[in-house]
Design a protein around this motif. Structure first.
Motif, short mmCIF file in Angstrom:
data_model
loop_
_atom_site.label_atom_id
_atom_site.label_comp_id
_atom_site.label_asym_id
_atom_site.label_seq_id
_atom_site.Cartn_x
_atom_site.Cartn_y
_atom_site.Cartn_z
N HIS A 113 0.80 -1.22 0.00
CA HIS A 113 0.00 0.00 0.00
C HIS A 113 0.84 1.28 0.00
O HIS A 113 2.05 1.26 0.24
CB HIS A 113 -0.97 0.00 1.18
CG HIS A 113 -0.33 -0.13 2.53
ND1 HIS A 113 0.49 0.82 3.09
CD2 HIS A 113 -0.40 -1.14 3.46
CE1 HIS A 113 0.87 0.44 4.29
NE2 HIS A 113 0.36 -0.76 4.54
N GLU A 114 0.16 2.38 -0.25
CA GLU A 114 0.77 3.71 -0.22
C GLU A 114 1.12 4.10 1.21
O GLU A 114 0.86 3.37 2.16
CB GLU A 114 -0.19 4.74 -0.79
CG GLU A 114 -0.60 4.52 -2.23
CD GLU A 114 -1.70 5.48 -2.64
OE1 GLU A 114 -1.45 6.31 -3.52
OE2 GLU A 114 -2.81 5.40 -2.07
N LEU A 156 -3.36 0.82 4.43
CA LEU A 156 -4.21 -0.03 3.59
C LEU A 156 -5.58 0.63 3.47
O LEU A 156 -6.52 0.31 4.19
CB LEU A 156 -4.33 -1.43 4.17
CG LEU A 156 -5.02 -2.46 3.27
CD1 LEU A 156 -4.30 -2.60 1.94
CD2 LEU A 156 -5.11 -3.81 3.96
N SER A 157 -5.68 1.54 2.53
CA SER A 157 -6.88 2.34 2.32
C SER A 157 -7.92 1.59 1.48
O SER A 157 -7.65 0.52 0.93
CB SER A 157 -6.50 3.64 1.60
OG SER A 157 -5.95 3.32 0.32
N ALA A 203 -6.45 1.14 -1.95
CA ALA A 203 -5.50 0.03 -2.07
C ALA A 203 -6.24 -1.29 -2.21
O ALA A 203 -5.87 -2.15 -3.01
CB ALA A 203 -4.57 0.00 -0.87
N ARG A 204 -7.32 -1.45 -1.45
CA ARG A 204 -8.11 -2.69 -1.55
C ARG A 204 -8.84 -2.76 -2.88
O ARG A 204 -8.98 -3.83 -3.48
CB ARG A 204 -9.09 -2.78 -0.37
CG ARG A 204 -8.39 -2.90 0.98
CD ARG A 204 -9.33 -3.25 2.11
NE ARG A 204 -10.41 -2.30 2.29
CZ ARG A 204 -11.70 -2.59 2.19
NH1 ARG A 204 -12.09 -3.83 1.93
NH2 ARG A 204 -12.61 -1.67 2.38
N ALA A 208 -2.98 -8.14 0.01
CA ALA A 208 -2.50 -6.82 0.41
C ALA A 208 -2.38 -6.77 1.93
O ALA A 208 -3.40 -6.64 2.63
CB ALA A 208 -3.44 -5.73 -0.08
N ASP A 253 -1.81 -5.32 5.60
CA ASP A 253 -1.88 -4.04 6.29
C ASP A 253 -0.63 -3.94 7.15
O ASP A 253 -0.56 -4.51 8.24
CB ASP A 253 -3.13 -3.97 7.16
CG ASP A 253 -3.28 -2.63 7.85
OD1 ASP A 253 -2.37 -1.77 7.69
OD2 ASP A 253 -4.30 -2.42 8.54
N SER A 312 -4.54 0.09 9.96
CA SER A 312 -4.73 1.34 9.21
C SER A 312 -6.04 2.05 9.55
O SER A 312 -6.08 3.27 9.71
CB SER A 312 -4.69 1.05 7.71
OG SER A 312 -3.40 0.65 7.29
N ARG A 325 -4.08 6.19 -8.33
CA ARG A 325 -5.24 6.51 -7.49
C ARG A 325 -5.96 7.75 -8.02
O ARG A 325 -7.17 7.73 -8.25
CB ARG A 325 -4.80 6.74 -6.04
CG ARG A 325 -5.88 7.27 -5.13
CD ARG A 325 -5.41 7.36 -3.68
NE ARG A 325 -4.04 7.82 -3.56
CZ ARG A 325 -3.65 9.10 -3.65
NH1 ARG A 325 -4.54 10.05 -3.90
NH2 ARG A 325 -2.38 9.44 -3.51
#
Length: 277
Positions: free
Chosen positions: A79-80, A84-85, A88-89, A104, A106, A118, A248
């Protein structure tokens, strides 16, 4: 008296306008955060949270499965800097739609308020500060445990790739210096490791950069030179007019034409390279 009443009425009106402005700003912010979640909620693919354990750590990871007949390669998504926003998911789901098992982790698992990840942080600034302070060795160990877990999934065909964005882009490049069973590493607007570390890279590295990102762009020539000197496969592409974070920003409701184009071209290139790895 009339002047005083007029002033009071004007003051109330200004306060109402200010309050409306605050609510409008807050609502706009929520919409900006919610579009990715709304997109993800509409996905037909199977998604689940798993707990990946190593040593005394437990890492929460988001897994998305493709709708395919046979076994599929695994992609570890980093993730950025925002953690883990929802985006991102959602990005993990996009890659699963292309035919890959995407996991992904976290990397803020256990480091948030009350031992959360997150989603436990009160705001974006707090999450950014926490990600920036993560121990690189812990990150590598978390990624190793995540990759090992995913490769053992019954639906996995044993192939493994890593992709990262922003902070995660730099970590994806760094992970390629460590993990020697990678079939490919994909770096989105992240800096490369030092020349000495580059010598240990085994997998091909494919990089995606923004034309309007001088901070990261300035690192590319030295990375290119070091990769060439070490005899490593490195294919960087820069998307003119795009800004940092275009994968994004390029699908957000207010996406600029340049970011939107870069996102579309970057996704097309990424899926093509994954297919050929």
């Amino acid at each position: 008296m009339r002047t005083q009443r007029s002033f009071s009425s004007l003051r109330r009106a200004l306060l109402l306008l200010a309050a409306f402005g605050f609510l409008a700003t807050a609502t706009t912010g929520l919409i900006a955060q919610d579009w990715a979640k709304q997109k993800l909620d509409k996905s037909p693919r199977h998604r689940e949270w798993v707990t990946v354990k190593h040593g005394d750590r437990s890492v929460q990871a988001f897994v998305v499965y493709p709708e395919v007949k046979g076994k599929a390669p695994v992609v570890v998504l980093i993730h950025e800097i925002f953690g883990l926003s929802d985006w991102a998911r959602s990005m993990a789901d996009d890659l699963a739609a292309a035919g890959y098992i995407v996991i992904a982790p976290d990397l803020l698992s256990g480091f948030g308020p009350n031992g959360g990840g997150s989603s436990a942080f009160p705001d974006q600034d707090a999450a950014v500060k926490a990600v920036s302070g993560l121990n690189p060795e812990t990150v590598t160990a978390d990624l190793d445990a995540t990759a090992d877990f995913a490769k053992k999934l019954p639906a996995s065909n044993g192939k493994l790739a890593v992709v990262g964005f922003c902070w995660g882009g730099g970590k994806s490049f760094a992970y390629a210096t460590h993990r020697h069973d990678l079939n490919a590493a994909f770096v989105f607007y992240g800096p490369g490791p030092d020349a000495e570390a580059i010598k240990s890279i085994q997998a091909p590295v494919y990089a995606f950069y923004a034309g309007n990102d001088g901070r990261i762009g300035a690192t590319v020539p030295a990375t290119t030179e070091a990769m060439k000197a070490a005899g490593k496969k490195y294919e960087p592409v820069s998307y003119e007019g795009a800004g940092h974070g275009f994968m994004r920003a390029g699908e957000a409701p207010d996406a600029s034409p340049e970011n939107k184009k870069a996102r579309e071209e970057g996704m097309k290139r990424l899926t093509m390279l994954l297919k050929n790895m």
